[in-house]
Design a protein around this motif. Sequence first.
Motif, PDB file in Angstrom:
ATOM      1  N   ALA A 510      38.324  46.835  43.950  1.00 50.39           N
ATOM      2  CA  ALA A 510      38.316  45.626  43.117  1.00 50.39           C
ATOM      3  C   ALA A 510      37.321  44.603  43.647  1.00 50.39           C
ATOM      4  N   LEU A 511      37.190  44.524  44.961  1.00 49.88           N
ATOM      5  CA  LEU A 511      36.212  43.630  45.576  1.00 49.88           C
ATOM      6  C   LEU A 511      34.793  44.155  45.403  1.00 49.88           C
ATOM      7  N   LEU A 512      34.605  45.418  45.748  1.00 49.59           N
ATOM      8  CA  LEU A 512      33.253  45.963  45.881  1.00 49.59           C
ATOM      9  C   LEU A 512      32.612  46.339  44.553  1.00 49.59           C
ATOM     10  N   ARG A 513      33.375  46.392  43.489  1.00 46.03           N
ATOM     11  CA  ARG A 513      32.773  46.639  42.176  1.00 46.03           C
ATOM     12  C   ARG A 513      32.251  45.356  41.536  1.00 46.03           C
ATOM     13  N   GLU A 514      32.465  44.229  42.217  1.00 43.63           N
ATOM     14  CA  GLU A 514      32.021  42.945  41.693  1.00 43.63           C
ATOM     15  C   GLU A 514      30.773  42.460  42.429  1.00 43.63           C
ATOM     16  N   ASP A 515      30.095  41.491  41.804  1.00 48.12           N
ATOM     17  CA  ASP A 515      29.069  40.723  42.511  1.00 48.12           C
ATOM     18  C   ASP A 515      29.795  39.593  43.235  1.00 48.12           C
ATOM     19  N   ALA A 558      41.843  38.641  41.932  1.00 51.34           N
ATOM     20  CA  ALA A 558      42.039  38.551  40.481  1.00 51.34           C
ATOM     21  C   ALA A 558      41.476  37.250  39.937  1.00 51.34           C
ATOM     22  N   GLY A 559      41.555  36.182  40.737  1.00 52.62           N
ATOM     23  CA  GLY A 559      41.034  34.890  40.304  1.00 52.62           C
ATOM     24  C   GLY A 559      39.526  34.824  40.279  1.00 52.62           C
ATOM     25  N   HIS A 560      38.855  35.804  40.880  1.00 49.71           N
ATOM     26  CA  HIS A 560      37.391  35.786  40.973  1.00 49.71           C
ATOM     27  C   HIS A 560      36.757  37.010  40.305  1.00 49.71           C
ATOM     28  N   ALA A 561      37.462  37.586  39.346  1.00 48.07           N
ATOM     29  CA  ALA A 561      36.943  38.760  38.622  1.00 48.07           C
ATOM     30  C   ALA A 561      37.175  38.560  37.123  1.00 48.07           C
ATOM     31  N   PRO A 562      36.405  39.276  36.298  1.00 49.03           N
ATOM     32  CA  PRO A 562      35.271  40.136  36.626  1.00 49.03           C
ATOM     33  C   PRO A 562      33.964  39.352  36.715  1.00 49.03           C
ATOM     34  N   THR A 563      32.926  40.024  37.206  1.00 49.46           N
ATOM     35  CA  THR A 563      31.588  39.432  37.294  1.00 49.46           C
ATOM     36  C   THR A 563      30.603  40.355  36.567  1.00 49.46           C
ATOM     37  N   ALA A 564      29.319  40.043  36.670  1.00 49.70           N
ATOM     38  CA  ALA A 564      28.298  40.859  35.990  1.00 49.70           C
ATOM     39  C   ALA A 564      28.194  42.266  36.570  1.00 49.70           C
TER      40      ALA A 564
END
Length: 587
Positions: A510-515, A558-564
């Motif tokens: 969940a962390l590493l799939r985001e920017d 969860a509060g910082h997803a999703p991103t580009a």
Amino acid sequence: MSELIYAGSLKTLEDEGAKVIKGGSHAIAVFVHEKKIYAVENRCPHMGFPLHTGSLCDGILTCHWHHARFDIKSGGTLDPWADDVPTYPVEIKEDEVWVHTVPYNKVTIEKLRQRLREGLEQNLSLVIAKSVVGLMEAGFPATEIARVGVDFGTTHHQGGWGSGLTILTAMTNVLPKLDKSGQILALFQGLVHVARESSGRGTRFLLGALPVSDKMNAQSFEQLSEWYRHCVEVRDSEGAERVLLTTIELGLSNEQLADMMMTAITDHFYVNTGHTLDFHNKAFEILDQIGVEHRPYVLSSLLPGIGNVSRSEESHSWQSPVNLVKPLMEAFQELPEILANVSSHGDADVDEAALVEQILSDNPLKTVNTMLDVLKSGVSPVRLAQLVALAAAERISRFHVQNDFSDWITVLHTFTHAHAVHESLRRGATPELTRSVFHGAMRVYLDRFLNTPSARRPEPKDVEVEPQNPSKLLEMMNQQQQVAESARWVMNYLARGGDKSELFNTLGRALLREDAEFHSFQMFEAAVVEHDHWEREDSQLARHAQETLILAVTRYLAGHAPTAREMPHTARIAIRLHRGEKLFEDD
């Protein structure tokens, strides 16, 4: 000797200009140029496009997808964002053209390491990704990959240690929690952040140690420590660096160096919103993994920023409406005697759950006195720091989403500082470093408004049901504003006996799939490490603490997803290229 593959007659090749043959696991493109025969791997090393469809002019083979250019003779690229293309030996026997299946320029570990360094130097994410994938798939140790990034980041950044090296260290720490693809993503993200932060920031040159004489001894170290402390006090980074390098040249241990450096930064309260102490802790953590020979550049990289750090005791919030500075200074005068006599008390009998609630309360003066009392009763500074870190995690697990969004980072700073204090004290507990436990506790107090109102702790439901697949959590985090929903899912998963190792791997994905931004990496690593400390115990508080830490990291992510998701897209390209997949075709 390599196998020979028949490519056709010389006349046929001259008529066709280019031909593709099968050579082992790769297709090989054979070209006729200026009456000579050349063979190259038929995949553009940039993104895999077939090179036989390219243009060959004046000895330069140009790929038609992104216009990467290659010397047809050597395979060398003119474009730094592309890699060299493998070239193959060619033999002509009685007008028949034969191609060897083993290339001249085979990809080796050293070539991949060199390419990684070039990717860092030129800030090229895809080059970094392909290097990491190649090295990991070749079985190259992950810590050695991290070492390349640390060497680069501590040398080519005049501003010194920053968020990039912190991310790389944090991700190196959590590699055992991740599967193979997660480990690749973790190293890749850390290395890219190092490259981005260092881009255009210049090279840092060490000042050099003071002249070291045979007369230097233990007293010399005490004198050097005082000099170092004074240099940090007056924000003299150059003087501090020369003193630090002198202590390293004298052969002092990491524990002694940590004592000297941590003493200097804990002379002031919650320096630079906790980042300074956290960066120091991370520097010593990575040294444990890459070796003491890297101490000069790694440790001195912490010093360029000391000239402009904030000192919290100078801020209004630490002095009014409740003056926290004076009672803390008075408490610190007692610490040397308390810790000198603590061994005589034996095991302490302290209600630790009540102590955590006291730290979370709105009575900071009572908290200071209570913390002194528990130290006097025999609780170690390490244990006290662990409890403060738990209280800080409670702030995040109770953080209400009606707060301003940026205040997630406020509670995050407190937690990661408290975690860094805990880890630093585990390395060596001193009265000076113990001061930072009190700094962290007061910061937990100052964050109390962020739990007003307090987010409810989810109650598990249907605990007899089988736990859901953790992929459900990833699906949930594909949408915004799923903080409460993700927290409920995790509580149900834990109550139903879900596998924690799968959960942590999923949270890592969940962390590493985001920017992800800097603080999300900090949050994941700190929560995972603190959780593992509590997992070694069997008590009601330990079980509660583990749930709290999992809730905290889940809610924060969860509060910082999703991103580009640009970064994982780049990594995915590198992985598919390594597998030989065709990126230019529709999925």
